[in-house]
Design a protein around this motif. Sequence first.
Motif, PDB file in Angstrom:
ATOM      1  N   LEU A 222       0.929  -1.122  -0.349  1.00 13.68           N
ATOM      2  CA  LEU A 222       0.321   0.112   0.108  1.00 13.68           C
ATOM      3  C   LEU A 222       0.702   1.190  -0.095  1.00 13.68           C
ATOM      4  O   LEU A 222       0.123   2.175  -0.019  1.00 13.68           O
ATOM      5  CB  LEU A 222      -1.179  -0.281   1.526  1.00 13.68           C
ATOM      6  CG  LEU A 222      -2.168  -1.201   1.520  1.00 13.68           C
ATOM      7  CD1 LEU A 222      -3.186  -1.245   2.391  1.00 13.68           C
ATOM      8  CD2 LEU A 222      -3.031  -0.383   0.063  1.00 13.68           C
ATOM      9  N   LEU A 223       2.174   1.372   0.200  1.00 11.03           N
ATOM     10  CA  LEU A 223       2.491   2.357   0.281  1.00 11.03           C
ATOM     11  C   LEU A 223       3.333   2.798  -0.808  1.00 11.03           C
ATOM     12  O   LEU A 223       4.345   3.405  -0.656  1.00 11.03           O
ATOM     13  CB  LEU A 223       3.411   2.120   1.795  1.00 11.03           C
ATOM     14  CG  LEU A 223       3.729   2.743   3.036  1.00 11.03           C
ATOM     15  CD1 LEU A 223       4.284   2.149   4.471  1.00 11.03           C
ATOM     16  CD2 LEU A 223       3.110   3.652   3.149  1.00 11.03           C
ATOM     17  N   ALA A 224       3.715   1.746  -1.565  1.00  6.23           N
ATOM     18  CA  ALA A 224       3.740   2.631  -3.769  1.00  6.23           C
ATOM     19  C   ALA A 224       4.476   3.685  -3.666  1.00  6.23           C
ATOM     20  O   ALA A 224       2.817   3.536  -2.983  1.00  6.23           O
ATOM     21  CB  ALA A 224       3.554   0.908  -4.320  1.00  6.23           C
ATOM     22  N   PRO A 225       4.853   3.881  -3.536  1.00  6.73           N
ATOM     23  CA  PRO A 225       4.888   5.812  -4.191  1.00  6.73           C
ATOM     24  C   PRO A 225       3.649   6.346  -5.511  1.00  6.73           C
ATOM     25  O   PRO A 225       4.323   5.578  -6.408  1.00  6.73           O
ATOM     26  CB  PRO A 225       6.163   6.117  -4.281  1.00  6.73           C
ATOM     27  CG  PRO A 225       6.773   5.204  -4.524  1.00  6.73           C
ATOM     28  CD  PRO A 225       6.190   3.759  -3.499  1.00  6.73           C
ATOM     29  N   THR A 226       3.579   7.760  -4.680  1.00  8.25           N
ATOM     30  CA  THR A 226       2.418   7.736  -6.183  1.00  8.25           C
ATOM     31  C   THR A 226       3.600   7.921  -7.556  1.00  8.25           C
ATOM     32  O   THR A 226       5.072   9.096  -7.425  1.00  8.25           O
ATOM     33  CB  THR A 226       2.964   9.257  -5.777  1.00  8.25           C
ATOM     34  OG1 THR A 226       1.446   9.324  -4.649  1.00  8.25           O
ATOM     35  CG2 THR A 226       1.954  10.025  -6.787  1.00  8.25           C
ATOM     36  N   ARG A 227       3.312   7.656  -8.620  1.00  6.69           N
ATOM     37  CA  ARG A 227       4.487   7.662  -9.307  1.00  6.69           C
ATOM     38  C   ARG A 227       4.601   9.473  -9.713  1.00  6.69           C
ATOM     39  O   ARG A 227       4.060   9.829  -9.938  1.00  6.69           O
ATOM     40  CB  ARG A 227       3.648   7.251 -11.027  1.00  6.69           C
ATOM     41  CG  ARG A 227       3.606   6.014 -10.746  1.00  6.69           C
ATOM     42  CD  ARG A 227       3.928   5.284 -12.519  1.00  6.69           C
ATOM     43  NE  ARG A 227       5.080   6.201 -12.909  1.00  6.69           N
ATOM     44  CZ  ARG A 227       4.518   5.845 -14.633  1.00  6.69           C
ATOM     45  NH1 ARG A 227       3.616   5.445 -15.428  1.00  6.69           N
ATOM     46  NH2 ARG A 227       5.188   6.323 -15.387  1.00  6.69           N
ATOM     47  N   ILE A 228       5.891   9.318 -10.071  1.00 11.08           N
ATOM     48  CA  ILE A 228       5.745  11.559 -10.560  1.00 11.08           C
ATOM     49  C   ILE A 228       5.382  11.259 -12.792  1.00 11.08           C
ATOM     50  O   ILE A 228       7.224  10.198 -13.290  1.00 11.08           O
ATOM     51  CB  ILE A 228       7.613  11.453 -10.457  1.00 11.08           C
ATOM     52  CG1 ILE A 228       7.213  11.880  -8.452  1.00 11.08           C
ATOM     53  CG2 ILE A 228       8.302  13.050 -10.735  1.00 11.08           C
ATOM     54  CD1 ILE A 228       8.654  11.838  -8.244  1.00 11.08           C
ATOM     55  N   TYR A 229       5.197  11.656 -13.085  1.00 10.53           N
ATOM     56  CA  TYR A 229       5.119  11.715 -14.448  1.00 10.53           C
ATOM     57  C   TYR A 229       5.642  13.117 -14.893  1.00 10.53           C
ATOM     58  O   TYR A 229       4.817  13.119 -16.400  1.00 10.53           O
ATOM     59  CB  TYR A 229       3.767  12.231 -15.183  1.00 10.53           C
ATOM     60  CG  TYR A 229       2.413  10.942 -14.368  1.00 10.53           C
ATOM     61  CD1 TYR A 229       2.776   9.604 -14.596  1.00 10.53           C
ATOM     62  CD2 TYR A 229       2.280  10.821 -13.121  1.00 10.53           C
ATOM     63  CE1 TYR A 229       1.766   8.440 -14.607  1.00 10.53           C
ATOM     64  CE2 TYR A 229       0.996   9.716 -12.791  1.00 10.53           C
ATOM     65  CZ  TYR A 229       1.325   8.923 -13.342  1.00 10.53           C
ATOM     66  OH  TYR A 229       0.305   8.071 -12.623  1.00 10.53           O
ATOM     67  N   VAL A 230       6.802  13.796 -14.227  1.00 10.89           N
ATOM     68  CA  VAL A 230       7.150  14.579 -15.161  1.00 10.89           C
ATOM     69  C   VAL A 230       8.038  14.666 -16.309  1.00 10.89           C
ATOM     70  O   VAL A 230       8.096  15.568 -17.760  1.00 10.89           O
ATOM     71  CB  VAL A 230       8.122  15.703 -13.986  1.00 10.89           C
ATOM     72  CG1 VAL A 230       8.795  16.274 -14.311  1.00 10.89           C
ATOM     73  CG2 VAL A 230       7.152  16.400 -12.472  1.00 10.89           C
ATOM     74  N   LYS A 231       8.697  13.642 -16.050  1.00  8.48           N
ATOM     75  CA  LYS A 231       9.396  13.498 -17.708  1.00  8.48           C
ATOM     76  C   LYS A 231       9.038  13.268 -19.083  1.00  8.48           C
ATOM     77  O   LYS A 231       9.021  13.747 -20.271  1.00  8.48           O
ATOM     78  CB  LYS A 231      10.702  12.310 -17.561  1.00  8.48           C
ATOM     79  CG  LYS A 231      11.573  12.005 -18.501  1.00  8.48           C
ATOM     80  CD  LYS A 231      12.064  10.768 -18.543  1.00  8.48           C
ATOM     81  CE  LYS A 231      13.654  10.548 -19.688  1.00  8.48           C
ATOM     82  NZ  LYS A 231      14.039   9.401 -19.504  1.00  8.48           N
TER      83      LYS A 231
END
Length: 354
Positions: A222-231
């Motif tokens: 459940l603690l899988a981190p939020t994806r960062i979509y910046v690139k």
Amino acid sequence: MSTNRYAEAGVDIDAGEALVEAIKPMAKSTRRPGSEAGLGGFGALFDLKAAGFKDPILVATNDGVGTKLKIAIESGRHETVGIDLVAMCVNDLVVQGAEPLFFLDYFATGKLDVAAAKSIVGGIAEGCRIAGCALVGGETAEMPGMYAAGDYDLAGFSVGALERGTGIDGSKVASGDVVLGLTSSGVHSNGFSLVRRIVHSAELSWQAPAPFAPDRSLAEALLAPTRIYVKSCLALARAGNAKAMAHITGGGLVENIPRVIPDGLQVRIDARTWKLPAVFAWLAKGGNVARAEMVRVFNCGIGMVVVVPADGKDAAMKLLREAGETPIEIGRVVPRPGRDAPGCVVDNLDSWSV
């Protein structure tokens, strides 16, 4: 009369100074053009010209991690919530076509645990490296009496920039445009009050194998981190391929997408175009959550939505794949059938197996 000391009131100045020294190398590792990413001053400077901007517009966001922090606290796993903190801010910047430049955090606790705090800030620094922004400062507040033992809260603040005239505001979205979805890594950082309620009702411990991922503990999954979509999203924005982008946070698909769609238009999403990830299937079944409620609360496997012109779909999908995404065509923009009609409808929800 005895002499009182701050430490006797529950605030350890030495621990705070030790934390600052421990995180200085982390901040330095996020250095980028425009910032030296130093800590210890009263304010941080950023040079927009050195970052390559000629006529910039600044964009600012702030957010937190929410009750997902309770899982980190109760399981003793603090290493990824800092990534969540950065993601929740920088993903909101990039949907407007802005490049994240720098980040500040606010960490508040009842009694400072230097080891836990170092792990948290390590996650923040990692998130900044992924997003390409500098961790330029922050605030650590030790407030005995405000927080229970072991509890803490996080807030993040990010500033980005875009060249004047290049922003994305959804105003050019038209009927016939294609809606692409970018996959999430899980629940991300919204809806955890409901998640925790479902876990409590199931009488599961955070250390137990996750019912939807038995090779991991429930807390880890459940603690899988939020994806960062910046690139990927920044590349799409700079190529001029995106008419609108929506970060799918609180409110799920049906509340976030209409925020970037002009009045008079509607987005029709087809739930058959992607498989509902196992964590959401478990939440729906284990918590007896209706599918319509699922798309109002969770991202359901789609963490970012991009609207592109139909004749630019193939080019957009190619660019997104080159940036590491697996884009899915999930819907279309159509005329809104009436003033009171919703801005987003998810069709074929019964196709999801739960």
